[in-house]
Design an enzyme around this catalytic site. Sequence first.
Site, short mmCIF file in Angstrom:
data_model
loop_
_atom_site.label_atom_id
_atom_site.label_comp_id
_atom_site.label_asym_id
_atom_site.label_seq_id
_atom_site.Cartn_x
_atom_site.Cartn_y
_atom_site.Cartn_z
CG ASP A 191 -14.01 -4.14 -8.02
OD1 ASP A 191 -12.85 -4.39 -7.66
OD2 ASP A 191 -14.41 -4.34 -9.18
CG PHE A 192 -12.53 0.96 -3.00
CD1 PHE A 192 -13.76 1.01 -3.65
CD2 PHE A 192 -12.34 1.80 -1.91
CE1 PHE A 192 -14.77 1.86 -3.21
CE2 PHE A 192 -13.34 2.65 -1.47
CZ PHE A 192 -14.55 2.68 -2.12
CD GLU A 193 -10.12 -3.50 -9.62
OE1 GLU A 193 -9.29 -3.36 -10.54
OE2 GLU A 193 -11.17 -4.15 -9.74
CG ASN A 194 -6.33 1.12 -10.54
OD1 ASN A 194 -5.48 0.35 -10.98
ND2 ASN A 194 -7.51 1.30 -11.13
CD GLN A 203 -10.71 -7.88 -8.93
OE1 GLN A 203 -9.99 -7.76 -9.93
NE2 GLN A 203 -11.30 -6.84 -8.37
#
Length: 506
Positions: free
Chosen positions: A290-293, A381
């Site tokens: 869940d890698f974000e930003n 998402q």
Amino acid sequence: MAQPATGATANLAANPGFESGLSGWTCSAVAAVASPTHSGSGAAAGTPAGQNFAQCSQQISVQPNSQYTLTAWVQGSYVYLGATGTGTTDPQTWTSSSGWQQLSTSFTTGASTTTVTIYVHGWYGQPTYYLDDVALTGPAGNQPPPTTTTTTTTTTTTTTTGPTTPPPSGLPTHALVGYLHSSFANGSGYEPIASVPAAWTVIDLAFADSAGNGNVVFNRCSASECAGVESDADFLAGIKAQQAKGKKVVISIGGAAGEVKLTSAAQATNFVTSVSAIIDRWGLDGVDIDFENQSLSLQAGDSDFRSPTTPVVVNLISALKQLKARYGAKFVLTMAPETFFVQLGYQFYGPGPNNAQDPRAGAFLPVIYALRDSLTLLTVQDYNSGPIMGLDNQYHQMGGADFHIAMTDMLLTGFPVAGNTSRMFPALSPGQVAIGVPANQNAGNGWIPTGALDQALDCLTKGSNCGGYAVHGRHPDLRGLMTWSVNWDKFNNWEFATNFTSYFGG
């Protein structure tokens, strides 16, 4: 045991060389032609337009539990050959060729399958393609072939299941995935893992975070922050109890507040070592990425998702492959990127040729592509998102069924990356896809009522109730739903999980 096609040399396809025009075929935007042909005096010419892929299909009587080979001679840009309704894994293959080329694929029918539909179609914005000498060989069925007609409709209902070979997932036909707040509190209340209801199939422990230099660490929520948190011993016992019920429990890495960057091979090694330690410590089934930003972005010049050169992307791919090799076939690998990192890639990929774009655009595509045959689930998402262009070249916004329909259709159909039709991101298997939505209005922007969510499921799995969007296929084997989060659903009296069970009849 499947019956082999050996000895069944007869071609089961009617009018396979189009010598009798389009007789026996159901076609859209396709015409019978006398030239060019691969053999004989006839062929078919398909001209895609808009969302119409120019498809020809034919339903054929077959035997259950039997092996079949499907071939066709084609000429043109991005021509697809496949079969649906096989009762097992529906095959598809494609090519782009300036001369005649034979496409070939095979499949085994299911235990109750008596008919299959074979098809050929083109692709968005491509010129006319040509089709000739289609063949389906294998044991002939016991039923007469159905009556078919030639049509001139402007839409296609091809199920464009991608050329991925998903791993055995150990999941039921329809699965519910949920994040369990295990390392923090955010107002939704703490839920011990042993108390997570039976409706949840995959439980993502949120979150493991960066400890620097590629290392990740999973720190359980403290009693001072999370009232009612169980002891480590009870947490471990709860994991085992859920697994004993057939549930999968994985560690989710990253999240909105986490940032993990693997800038070197040494950091990839640290990642594998530290993630393995978490998996082994708690006896988990796998990982969720869940890698974000700012965790993933593409460097200038890295323009082909099929052969990435950006270190943080290359090293993440390497690390995940190492984890898969370490734990073997039963290893559960899921990914939960935002739409910005996936579907936005239809328009923009990385910084672009002039380095003027956000380098994160589409940055998850090379990771998904490289791990496509090891990927258990992709749960994009569909929330906290800006407007995203769909395959209809219209912008879709959160707040209704339409957004989930359009975003999921992209994953199940495939798309040219940054509009480049020579770089096609292939469709995923429906069994690899779950739709990501917030559990309630408190959980994130983009929440929709359960009725609207059911509308999206109706459209994607049944081809009905679609509103204004024309999907490219029906996918009854769509894996299911993911939600942020288990805790927020409990806060809302389990409305999300109850609706999932009601819809899929679990």
